[in-house]
Design a protein around this motif. Structure first.
Motif, PDB file in Angstrom:
ATOM      1  N   ASP A 345       0.836  -1.209   0.000  1.00  0.00           N
ATOM      2  CA  ASP A 345       0.000   0.000   0.000  1.00  0.00           C
ATOM      3  C   ASP A 345       0.864   1.250   0.000  1.00  0.00           C
ATOM      4  N   ALA A 346       1.976   1.195   0.724  1.00  0.00           N
ATOM      5  CA  ALA A 346       2.845   2.368   0.846  1.00  0.00           C
ATOM      6  C   ALA A 346       3.688   2.611  -0.399  1.00  0.00           C
ATOM      7  N   THR A 347       4.013   1.536  -1.134  1.00  0.00           N
ATOM      8  CA  THR A 347       4.909   1.668  -2.302  1.00  0.00           C
ATOM      9  C   THR A 347       4.177   1.626  -3.637  1.00  0.00           C
ATOM     10  N   GLY A 348       2.863   1.406  -3.594  1.00  0.00           N
ATOM     11  CA  GLY A 348       2.108   1.289  -4.841  1.00  0.00           C
ATOM     12  C   GLY A 348       2.323  -0.034  -5.543  1.00  0.00           C
ATOM     13  N   GLY A 349       2.768  -1.035  -4.778  1.00  0.00           N
ATOM     14  CA  GLY A 349       3.009  -2.352  -5.360  1.00  0.00           C
ATOM     15  C   GLY A 349       1.845  -3.293  -5.150  1.00  0.00           C
ATOM     16  N   ARG A 350       2.081  -4.559  -5.438  1.00  0.00           N
ATOM     17  CA  ARG A 350       1.049  -5.577  -5.277  1.00  0.00           C
ATOM     18  C   ARG A 350       1.660  -6.796  -4.608  1.00  0.00           C
ATOM     19  N   GLY A 351       0.869  -7.463  -3.782  1.00  0.00           N
ATOM     20  CA  GLY A 351       1.369  -8.659  -3.130  1.00  0.00           C
ATOM     21  C   GLY A 351       0.452  -9.114  -2.022  1.00  0.00           C
ATOM     22  N   GLY A 352       0.853 -10.156  -1.354  1.00  0.00           N
ATOM     23  CA  GLY A 352       0.060 -10.697  -0.266  1.00  0.00           C
ATOM     24  C   GLY A 352       0.645 -12.007   0.193  1.00  0.00           C
ATOM     25  N   GLY A 353      -0.050 -12.678   1.066  1.00  0.00           N
ATOM     26  CA  GLY A 353       0.438 -13.957   1.572  1.00  0.00           C
ATOM     27  C   GLY A 353      -0.282 -14.368   2.823  1.00  0.00           C
ATOM     28  N   LYS A 354       0.312 -15.322   3.517  1.00  0.00           N
ATOM     29  CA  LYS A 354      -0.264 -15.830   4.753  1.00  0.00           C
ATOM     30  C   LYS A 354       0.589 -15.412   5.942  1.00  0.00           C
ATOM     31  N   ALA A 355       0.311 -16.000   7.122  1.00  0.00           N
ATOM     32  CA  ALA A 355       0.974 -15.563   8.358  1.00  0.00           C
ATOM     33  C   ALA A 355       2.479 -15.789   8.341  1.00  0.00           C
ATOM     34  N   LEU A 356       2.926 -16.900   7.739  1.00  0.00           N
ATOM     35  CA  LEU A 356       4.350 -17.237   7.798  1.00  0.00           C
ATOM     36  C   LEU A 356       5.133 -16.891   6.533  1.00  0.00           C
ATOM     37  N   PHE A 357       4.426 -16.564   5.470  1.00  0.00           N
ATOM     38  CA  PHE A 357       5.132 -16.234   4.223  1.00  0.00           C
ATOM     39  C   PHE A 357       4.309 -15.273   3.376  1.00  0.00           C
ATOM     40  N   ALA A 358       4.966 -14.247   2.856  1.00  0.00           N
ATOM     41  CA  ALA A 358       4.293 -13.290   1.977  1.00  0.00           C
ATOM     42  C   ALA A 358       5.272 -12.796   0.929  1.00  0.00           C
ATOM     43  N   GLN A 359       4.717 -12.424  -0.216  1.00  0.00           N
ATOM     44  CA  GLN A 359       5.555 -11.970  -1.330  1.00  0.00           C
ATOM     45  C   GLN A 359       4.864 -10.823  -2.041  1.00  0.00           C
ATOM     46  N   GLY A 360       5.644  -9.865  -2.503  1.00  0.00           N
ATOM     47  CA  GLY A 360       5.080  -8.736  -3.219  1.00  0.00           C
ATOM     48  C   GLY A 360       6.123  -8.087  -4.097  1.00  0.00           C
ATOM     49  N   GLY A 361       5.744  -6.997  -4.726  1.00  0.00           N
ATOM     50  CA  GLY A 361       6.695  -6.311  -5.586  1.00  0.00           C
ATOM     51  C   GLY A 361       6.171  -4.985  -6.064  1.00  0.00           C
ATOM     52  N   ALA A 362       7.093  -4.203  -6.616  1.00  0.00           N
ATOM     53  CA  ALA A 362       6.757  -2.891  -7.158  1.00  0.00           C
ATOM     54  C   ALA A 362       7.587  -2.686  -8.417  1.00  0.00           C
ATOM     55  N   PRO A 363       7.061  -1.940  -9.390  1.00  0.00           N
ATOM     56  CA  PRO A 363       7.780  -1.761 -10.652  1.00  0.00           C
ATOM     57  C   PRO A 363       9.016  -0.890 -10.549  1.00  0.00           C
ATOM     58  N   ASP A 364       9.139  -0.121  -9.472  1.00  0.00           N
ATOM     59  CA  ASP A 364      10.234   0.842  -9.327  1.00  0.00           C
ATOM     60  C   ASP A 364      11.182   0.384  -8.228  1.00  0.00           C
ATOM     61  N   THR A 365      12.478   0.180  -8.575  1.00  0.00           N
ATOM     62  CA  THR A 365      13.458  -0.243  -7.577  1.00  0.00           C
ATOM     63  C   THR A 365      13.709   0.839  -6.529  1.00  0.00           C
ATOM     64  N   GLY A 366      13.355   2.065  -6.870  1.00  0.00           N
ATOM     65  CA  GLY A 366      13.534   3.154  -5.903  1.00  0.00           C
ATOM     66  C   GLY A 366      12.611   3.049  -4.700  1.00  0.00           C
ATOM     67  N   SER A 367      11.629   2.172  -4.775  1.00  0.00           N
ATOM     68  CA  SER A 367      10.678   2.021  -3.663  1.00  0.00           C
ATOM     69  C   SER A 367      11.194   1.075  -2.590  1.00  0.00           C
ATOM     70  N   ILE A 368      12.373   0.474  -2.798  1.00  0.00           N
ATOM     71  CA  ILE A 368      12.884  -0.503  -1.831  1.00  0.00           C
ATOM     72  C   ILE A 368      13.176   0.130  -0.476  1.00  0.00           C
ATOM     73  N   ASP A 369      13.824   1.287  -0.465  1.00  0.00           N
ATOM     74  CA  ASP A 369      14.137   1.939   0.823  1.00  0.00           C
ATOM     75  C   ASP A 369      12.870   2.272   1.593  1.00  0.00           C
ATOM     76  N   LYS A 370      11.839   2.724   0.890  1.00  0.00           N
ATOM     77  CA  LYS A 370      10.571   3.028   1.550  1.00  0.00           C
ATOM     78  C   LYS A 370       9.949   1.747   2.099  1.00  0.00           C
TER      79      LYS A 370
END
Length: 381
Positions: A345-370
């Motif tokens: 939500d904060a980086t404008g990316g997409r993703g999700g998962g369960k309690a023990l594992f989750a995966q997501g991503g964003a098109p801009d590598t500059g969003s990693i620090d955020k």
């Protein structure tokens, strides 16, 4: 009155020249009208074409002969298809020109490579036997009585033309041009076989000089490949297999080395470790392109932690990939899926998962620090 063949029945029209004193014109195509008139499409290269002018017409014989080879090969191909696949095979369209033949036929299953080989062997056996090719004008009824093949959607007049190859090897109603014997066709090579639509397949082949060029090209490719691989032509396959095995082994070594680098403690700004609520947190930036590698890295770090949470951020392939992994003993205390939702939500990316594992991503590598900041604050909160 013309020696030029007008396009019809799948065979392309002839090309050539029209000449007269003070005139030179190129015939670029020849067509046959519904009324049976032959029309020449020409380009005047020199002089002027006049009404009632006497002219000489010269067909491009080399091109015509190549077309004839491919047309005669089409008749043999239909015979072989019916022999191998069954009597249900019927022509459903064709194209014959100087470079290849295309033959559409009814069939309800894929033609196997073994069947293609048998079809090719049969047509080339007919070529080697040098069977005579004859034409005969007769009535449609007499032609049908002799077993002549005809197109269902073709309209035939009172008089038809039969093309007979050998002693009943192939008898078809056809108005096209043909070789004088099957031996003139030269080697026939099937180059492709594929589906056109449900119940309809297409086969393409080459004959004569086109087959020679094809095999010459293959021979040159094999020779160059053997030179590059530094082996004899007969050892090319084994050499390639050996190189493939070596590449696979090296890829595995590189992958393992990358994982060791990624899971190792670098002490740099790309890695951060702290404790929160009695369990350890690891945040790490990595540069691994495959999700499987990222996950394996997380598994190895998680195994070292014993109890804790791992957040990985990859910058490979010019995009940001996030992964959160939680040890099983923290289930109910830390929810990886909720953490990932907040990051996306904060980086404008997409993703999700369960309690023990989750995966997501964003098109801009500059969003990693955020993403790291949001994770750090959330996990501490």
């Amino acid at each position: 009155v013309t020696p030029f063949y007008g396009e019809s029945g799948g065979q392309v029209g002839d090309t050539g020249m029209i000449t007269a004193p003070g005139l030179e014109a190129e015939v670029i195509d020849t067509i046959k009208t519904d009324s049976g008139m032959t029309m020449h499409s020409i380009r005047v290269k020199d002089g002027v074409l006049k009404k009632d002018q006497e002219v000489s017409l010269l067909v491009d014989s080399s091109r015509r002969k190549s077309i004839m080879r491919h047309h005669s090969a089409t008749h043999l191909l239909q015979k072989a298809l019916r022999d191998v696949l069954g009597e249900h095979v019927h022509q459903s369209g064709s194209l014959v020109n100087e470079t290849r033949l295309r033959f559409d036929f009814t069939h309800f299953a894929q033609v196997s490579s073994e069947e293609v080989e048998r079809i090719e062997a049969i047509v080339n056996q007919y070529v080697l036997e040098d069977l005579p090719i004859q034409t005969q004008l007769t009535s449609k009824e007499e032609a049908m009585a002799k077993g002549a093949m005809a197109l269902f959607d073709e309209k035939y007049g009172d008089e038809v033309r039969m093309v007979i190859m050998g002693e009943g090897v192939s008898i078809e109603l056809c108005g096209g041009t043909h070789s004088r014997s099957t031996g003139e066709i030269g080697m026939i090579k099937i180059v492709s076989e594929a589906s056109v639509s449900a119940g309809l397949r297409r086969i393409e082949a080459i004959a004569g000089t086109q087959s020679f060029r094809h095999y010459r090209s293959l021979s040159d490719t094999i020779a160059r490949s053997a030179d590059i691989l530094k082996c004899s032509p007969g050892d090319i396959v084994e050499r390639i297999r050996s190189l493939q095995a070596k590449i696979k082994e090296q890829d595995a070594s590189i992958k393992e080395l990358n994982l060791k680098i990624a899971t190792g403690s670098s002490g740099s700004a790309d890695e951060e470790e702290f404790t929160s609520d009695g369990y350890r947190i690891v945040i790490k930036k990595i540069d691994l392109p495959e999700i499987s590698q990222i996950r394996e890295t997380g598994d190895r770090i998680k195994e070292k932690l014993g109890t804790g949470v791992v957040f990985l951020a990859s910058t490979a392939n010019d995009k940001a990939t996030f992964m959160i992994m939680v040890t099983s003993d923290l289930e109910g205390k830390v929810d990886a899926g909720k953490l990932m939702k907040g990051i996306c939500d904060a980086t404008g990316g997409r993703g999700g998962g369960k309690a023990l594992f989750a995966q997501g991503g964003a098109p801009d590598t500059g969003s990693i620090d955020k993403a790291i900041d949001v994770f750090r604050q959330s996990i501490r909160g």
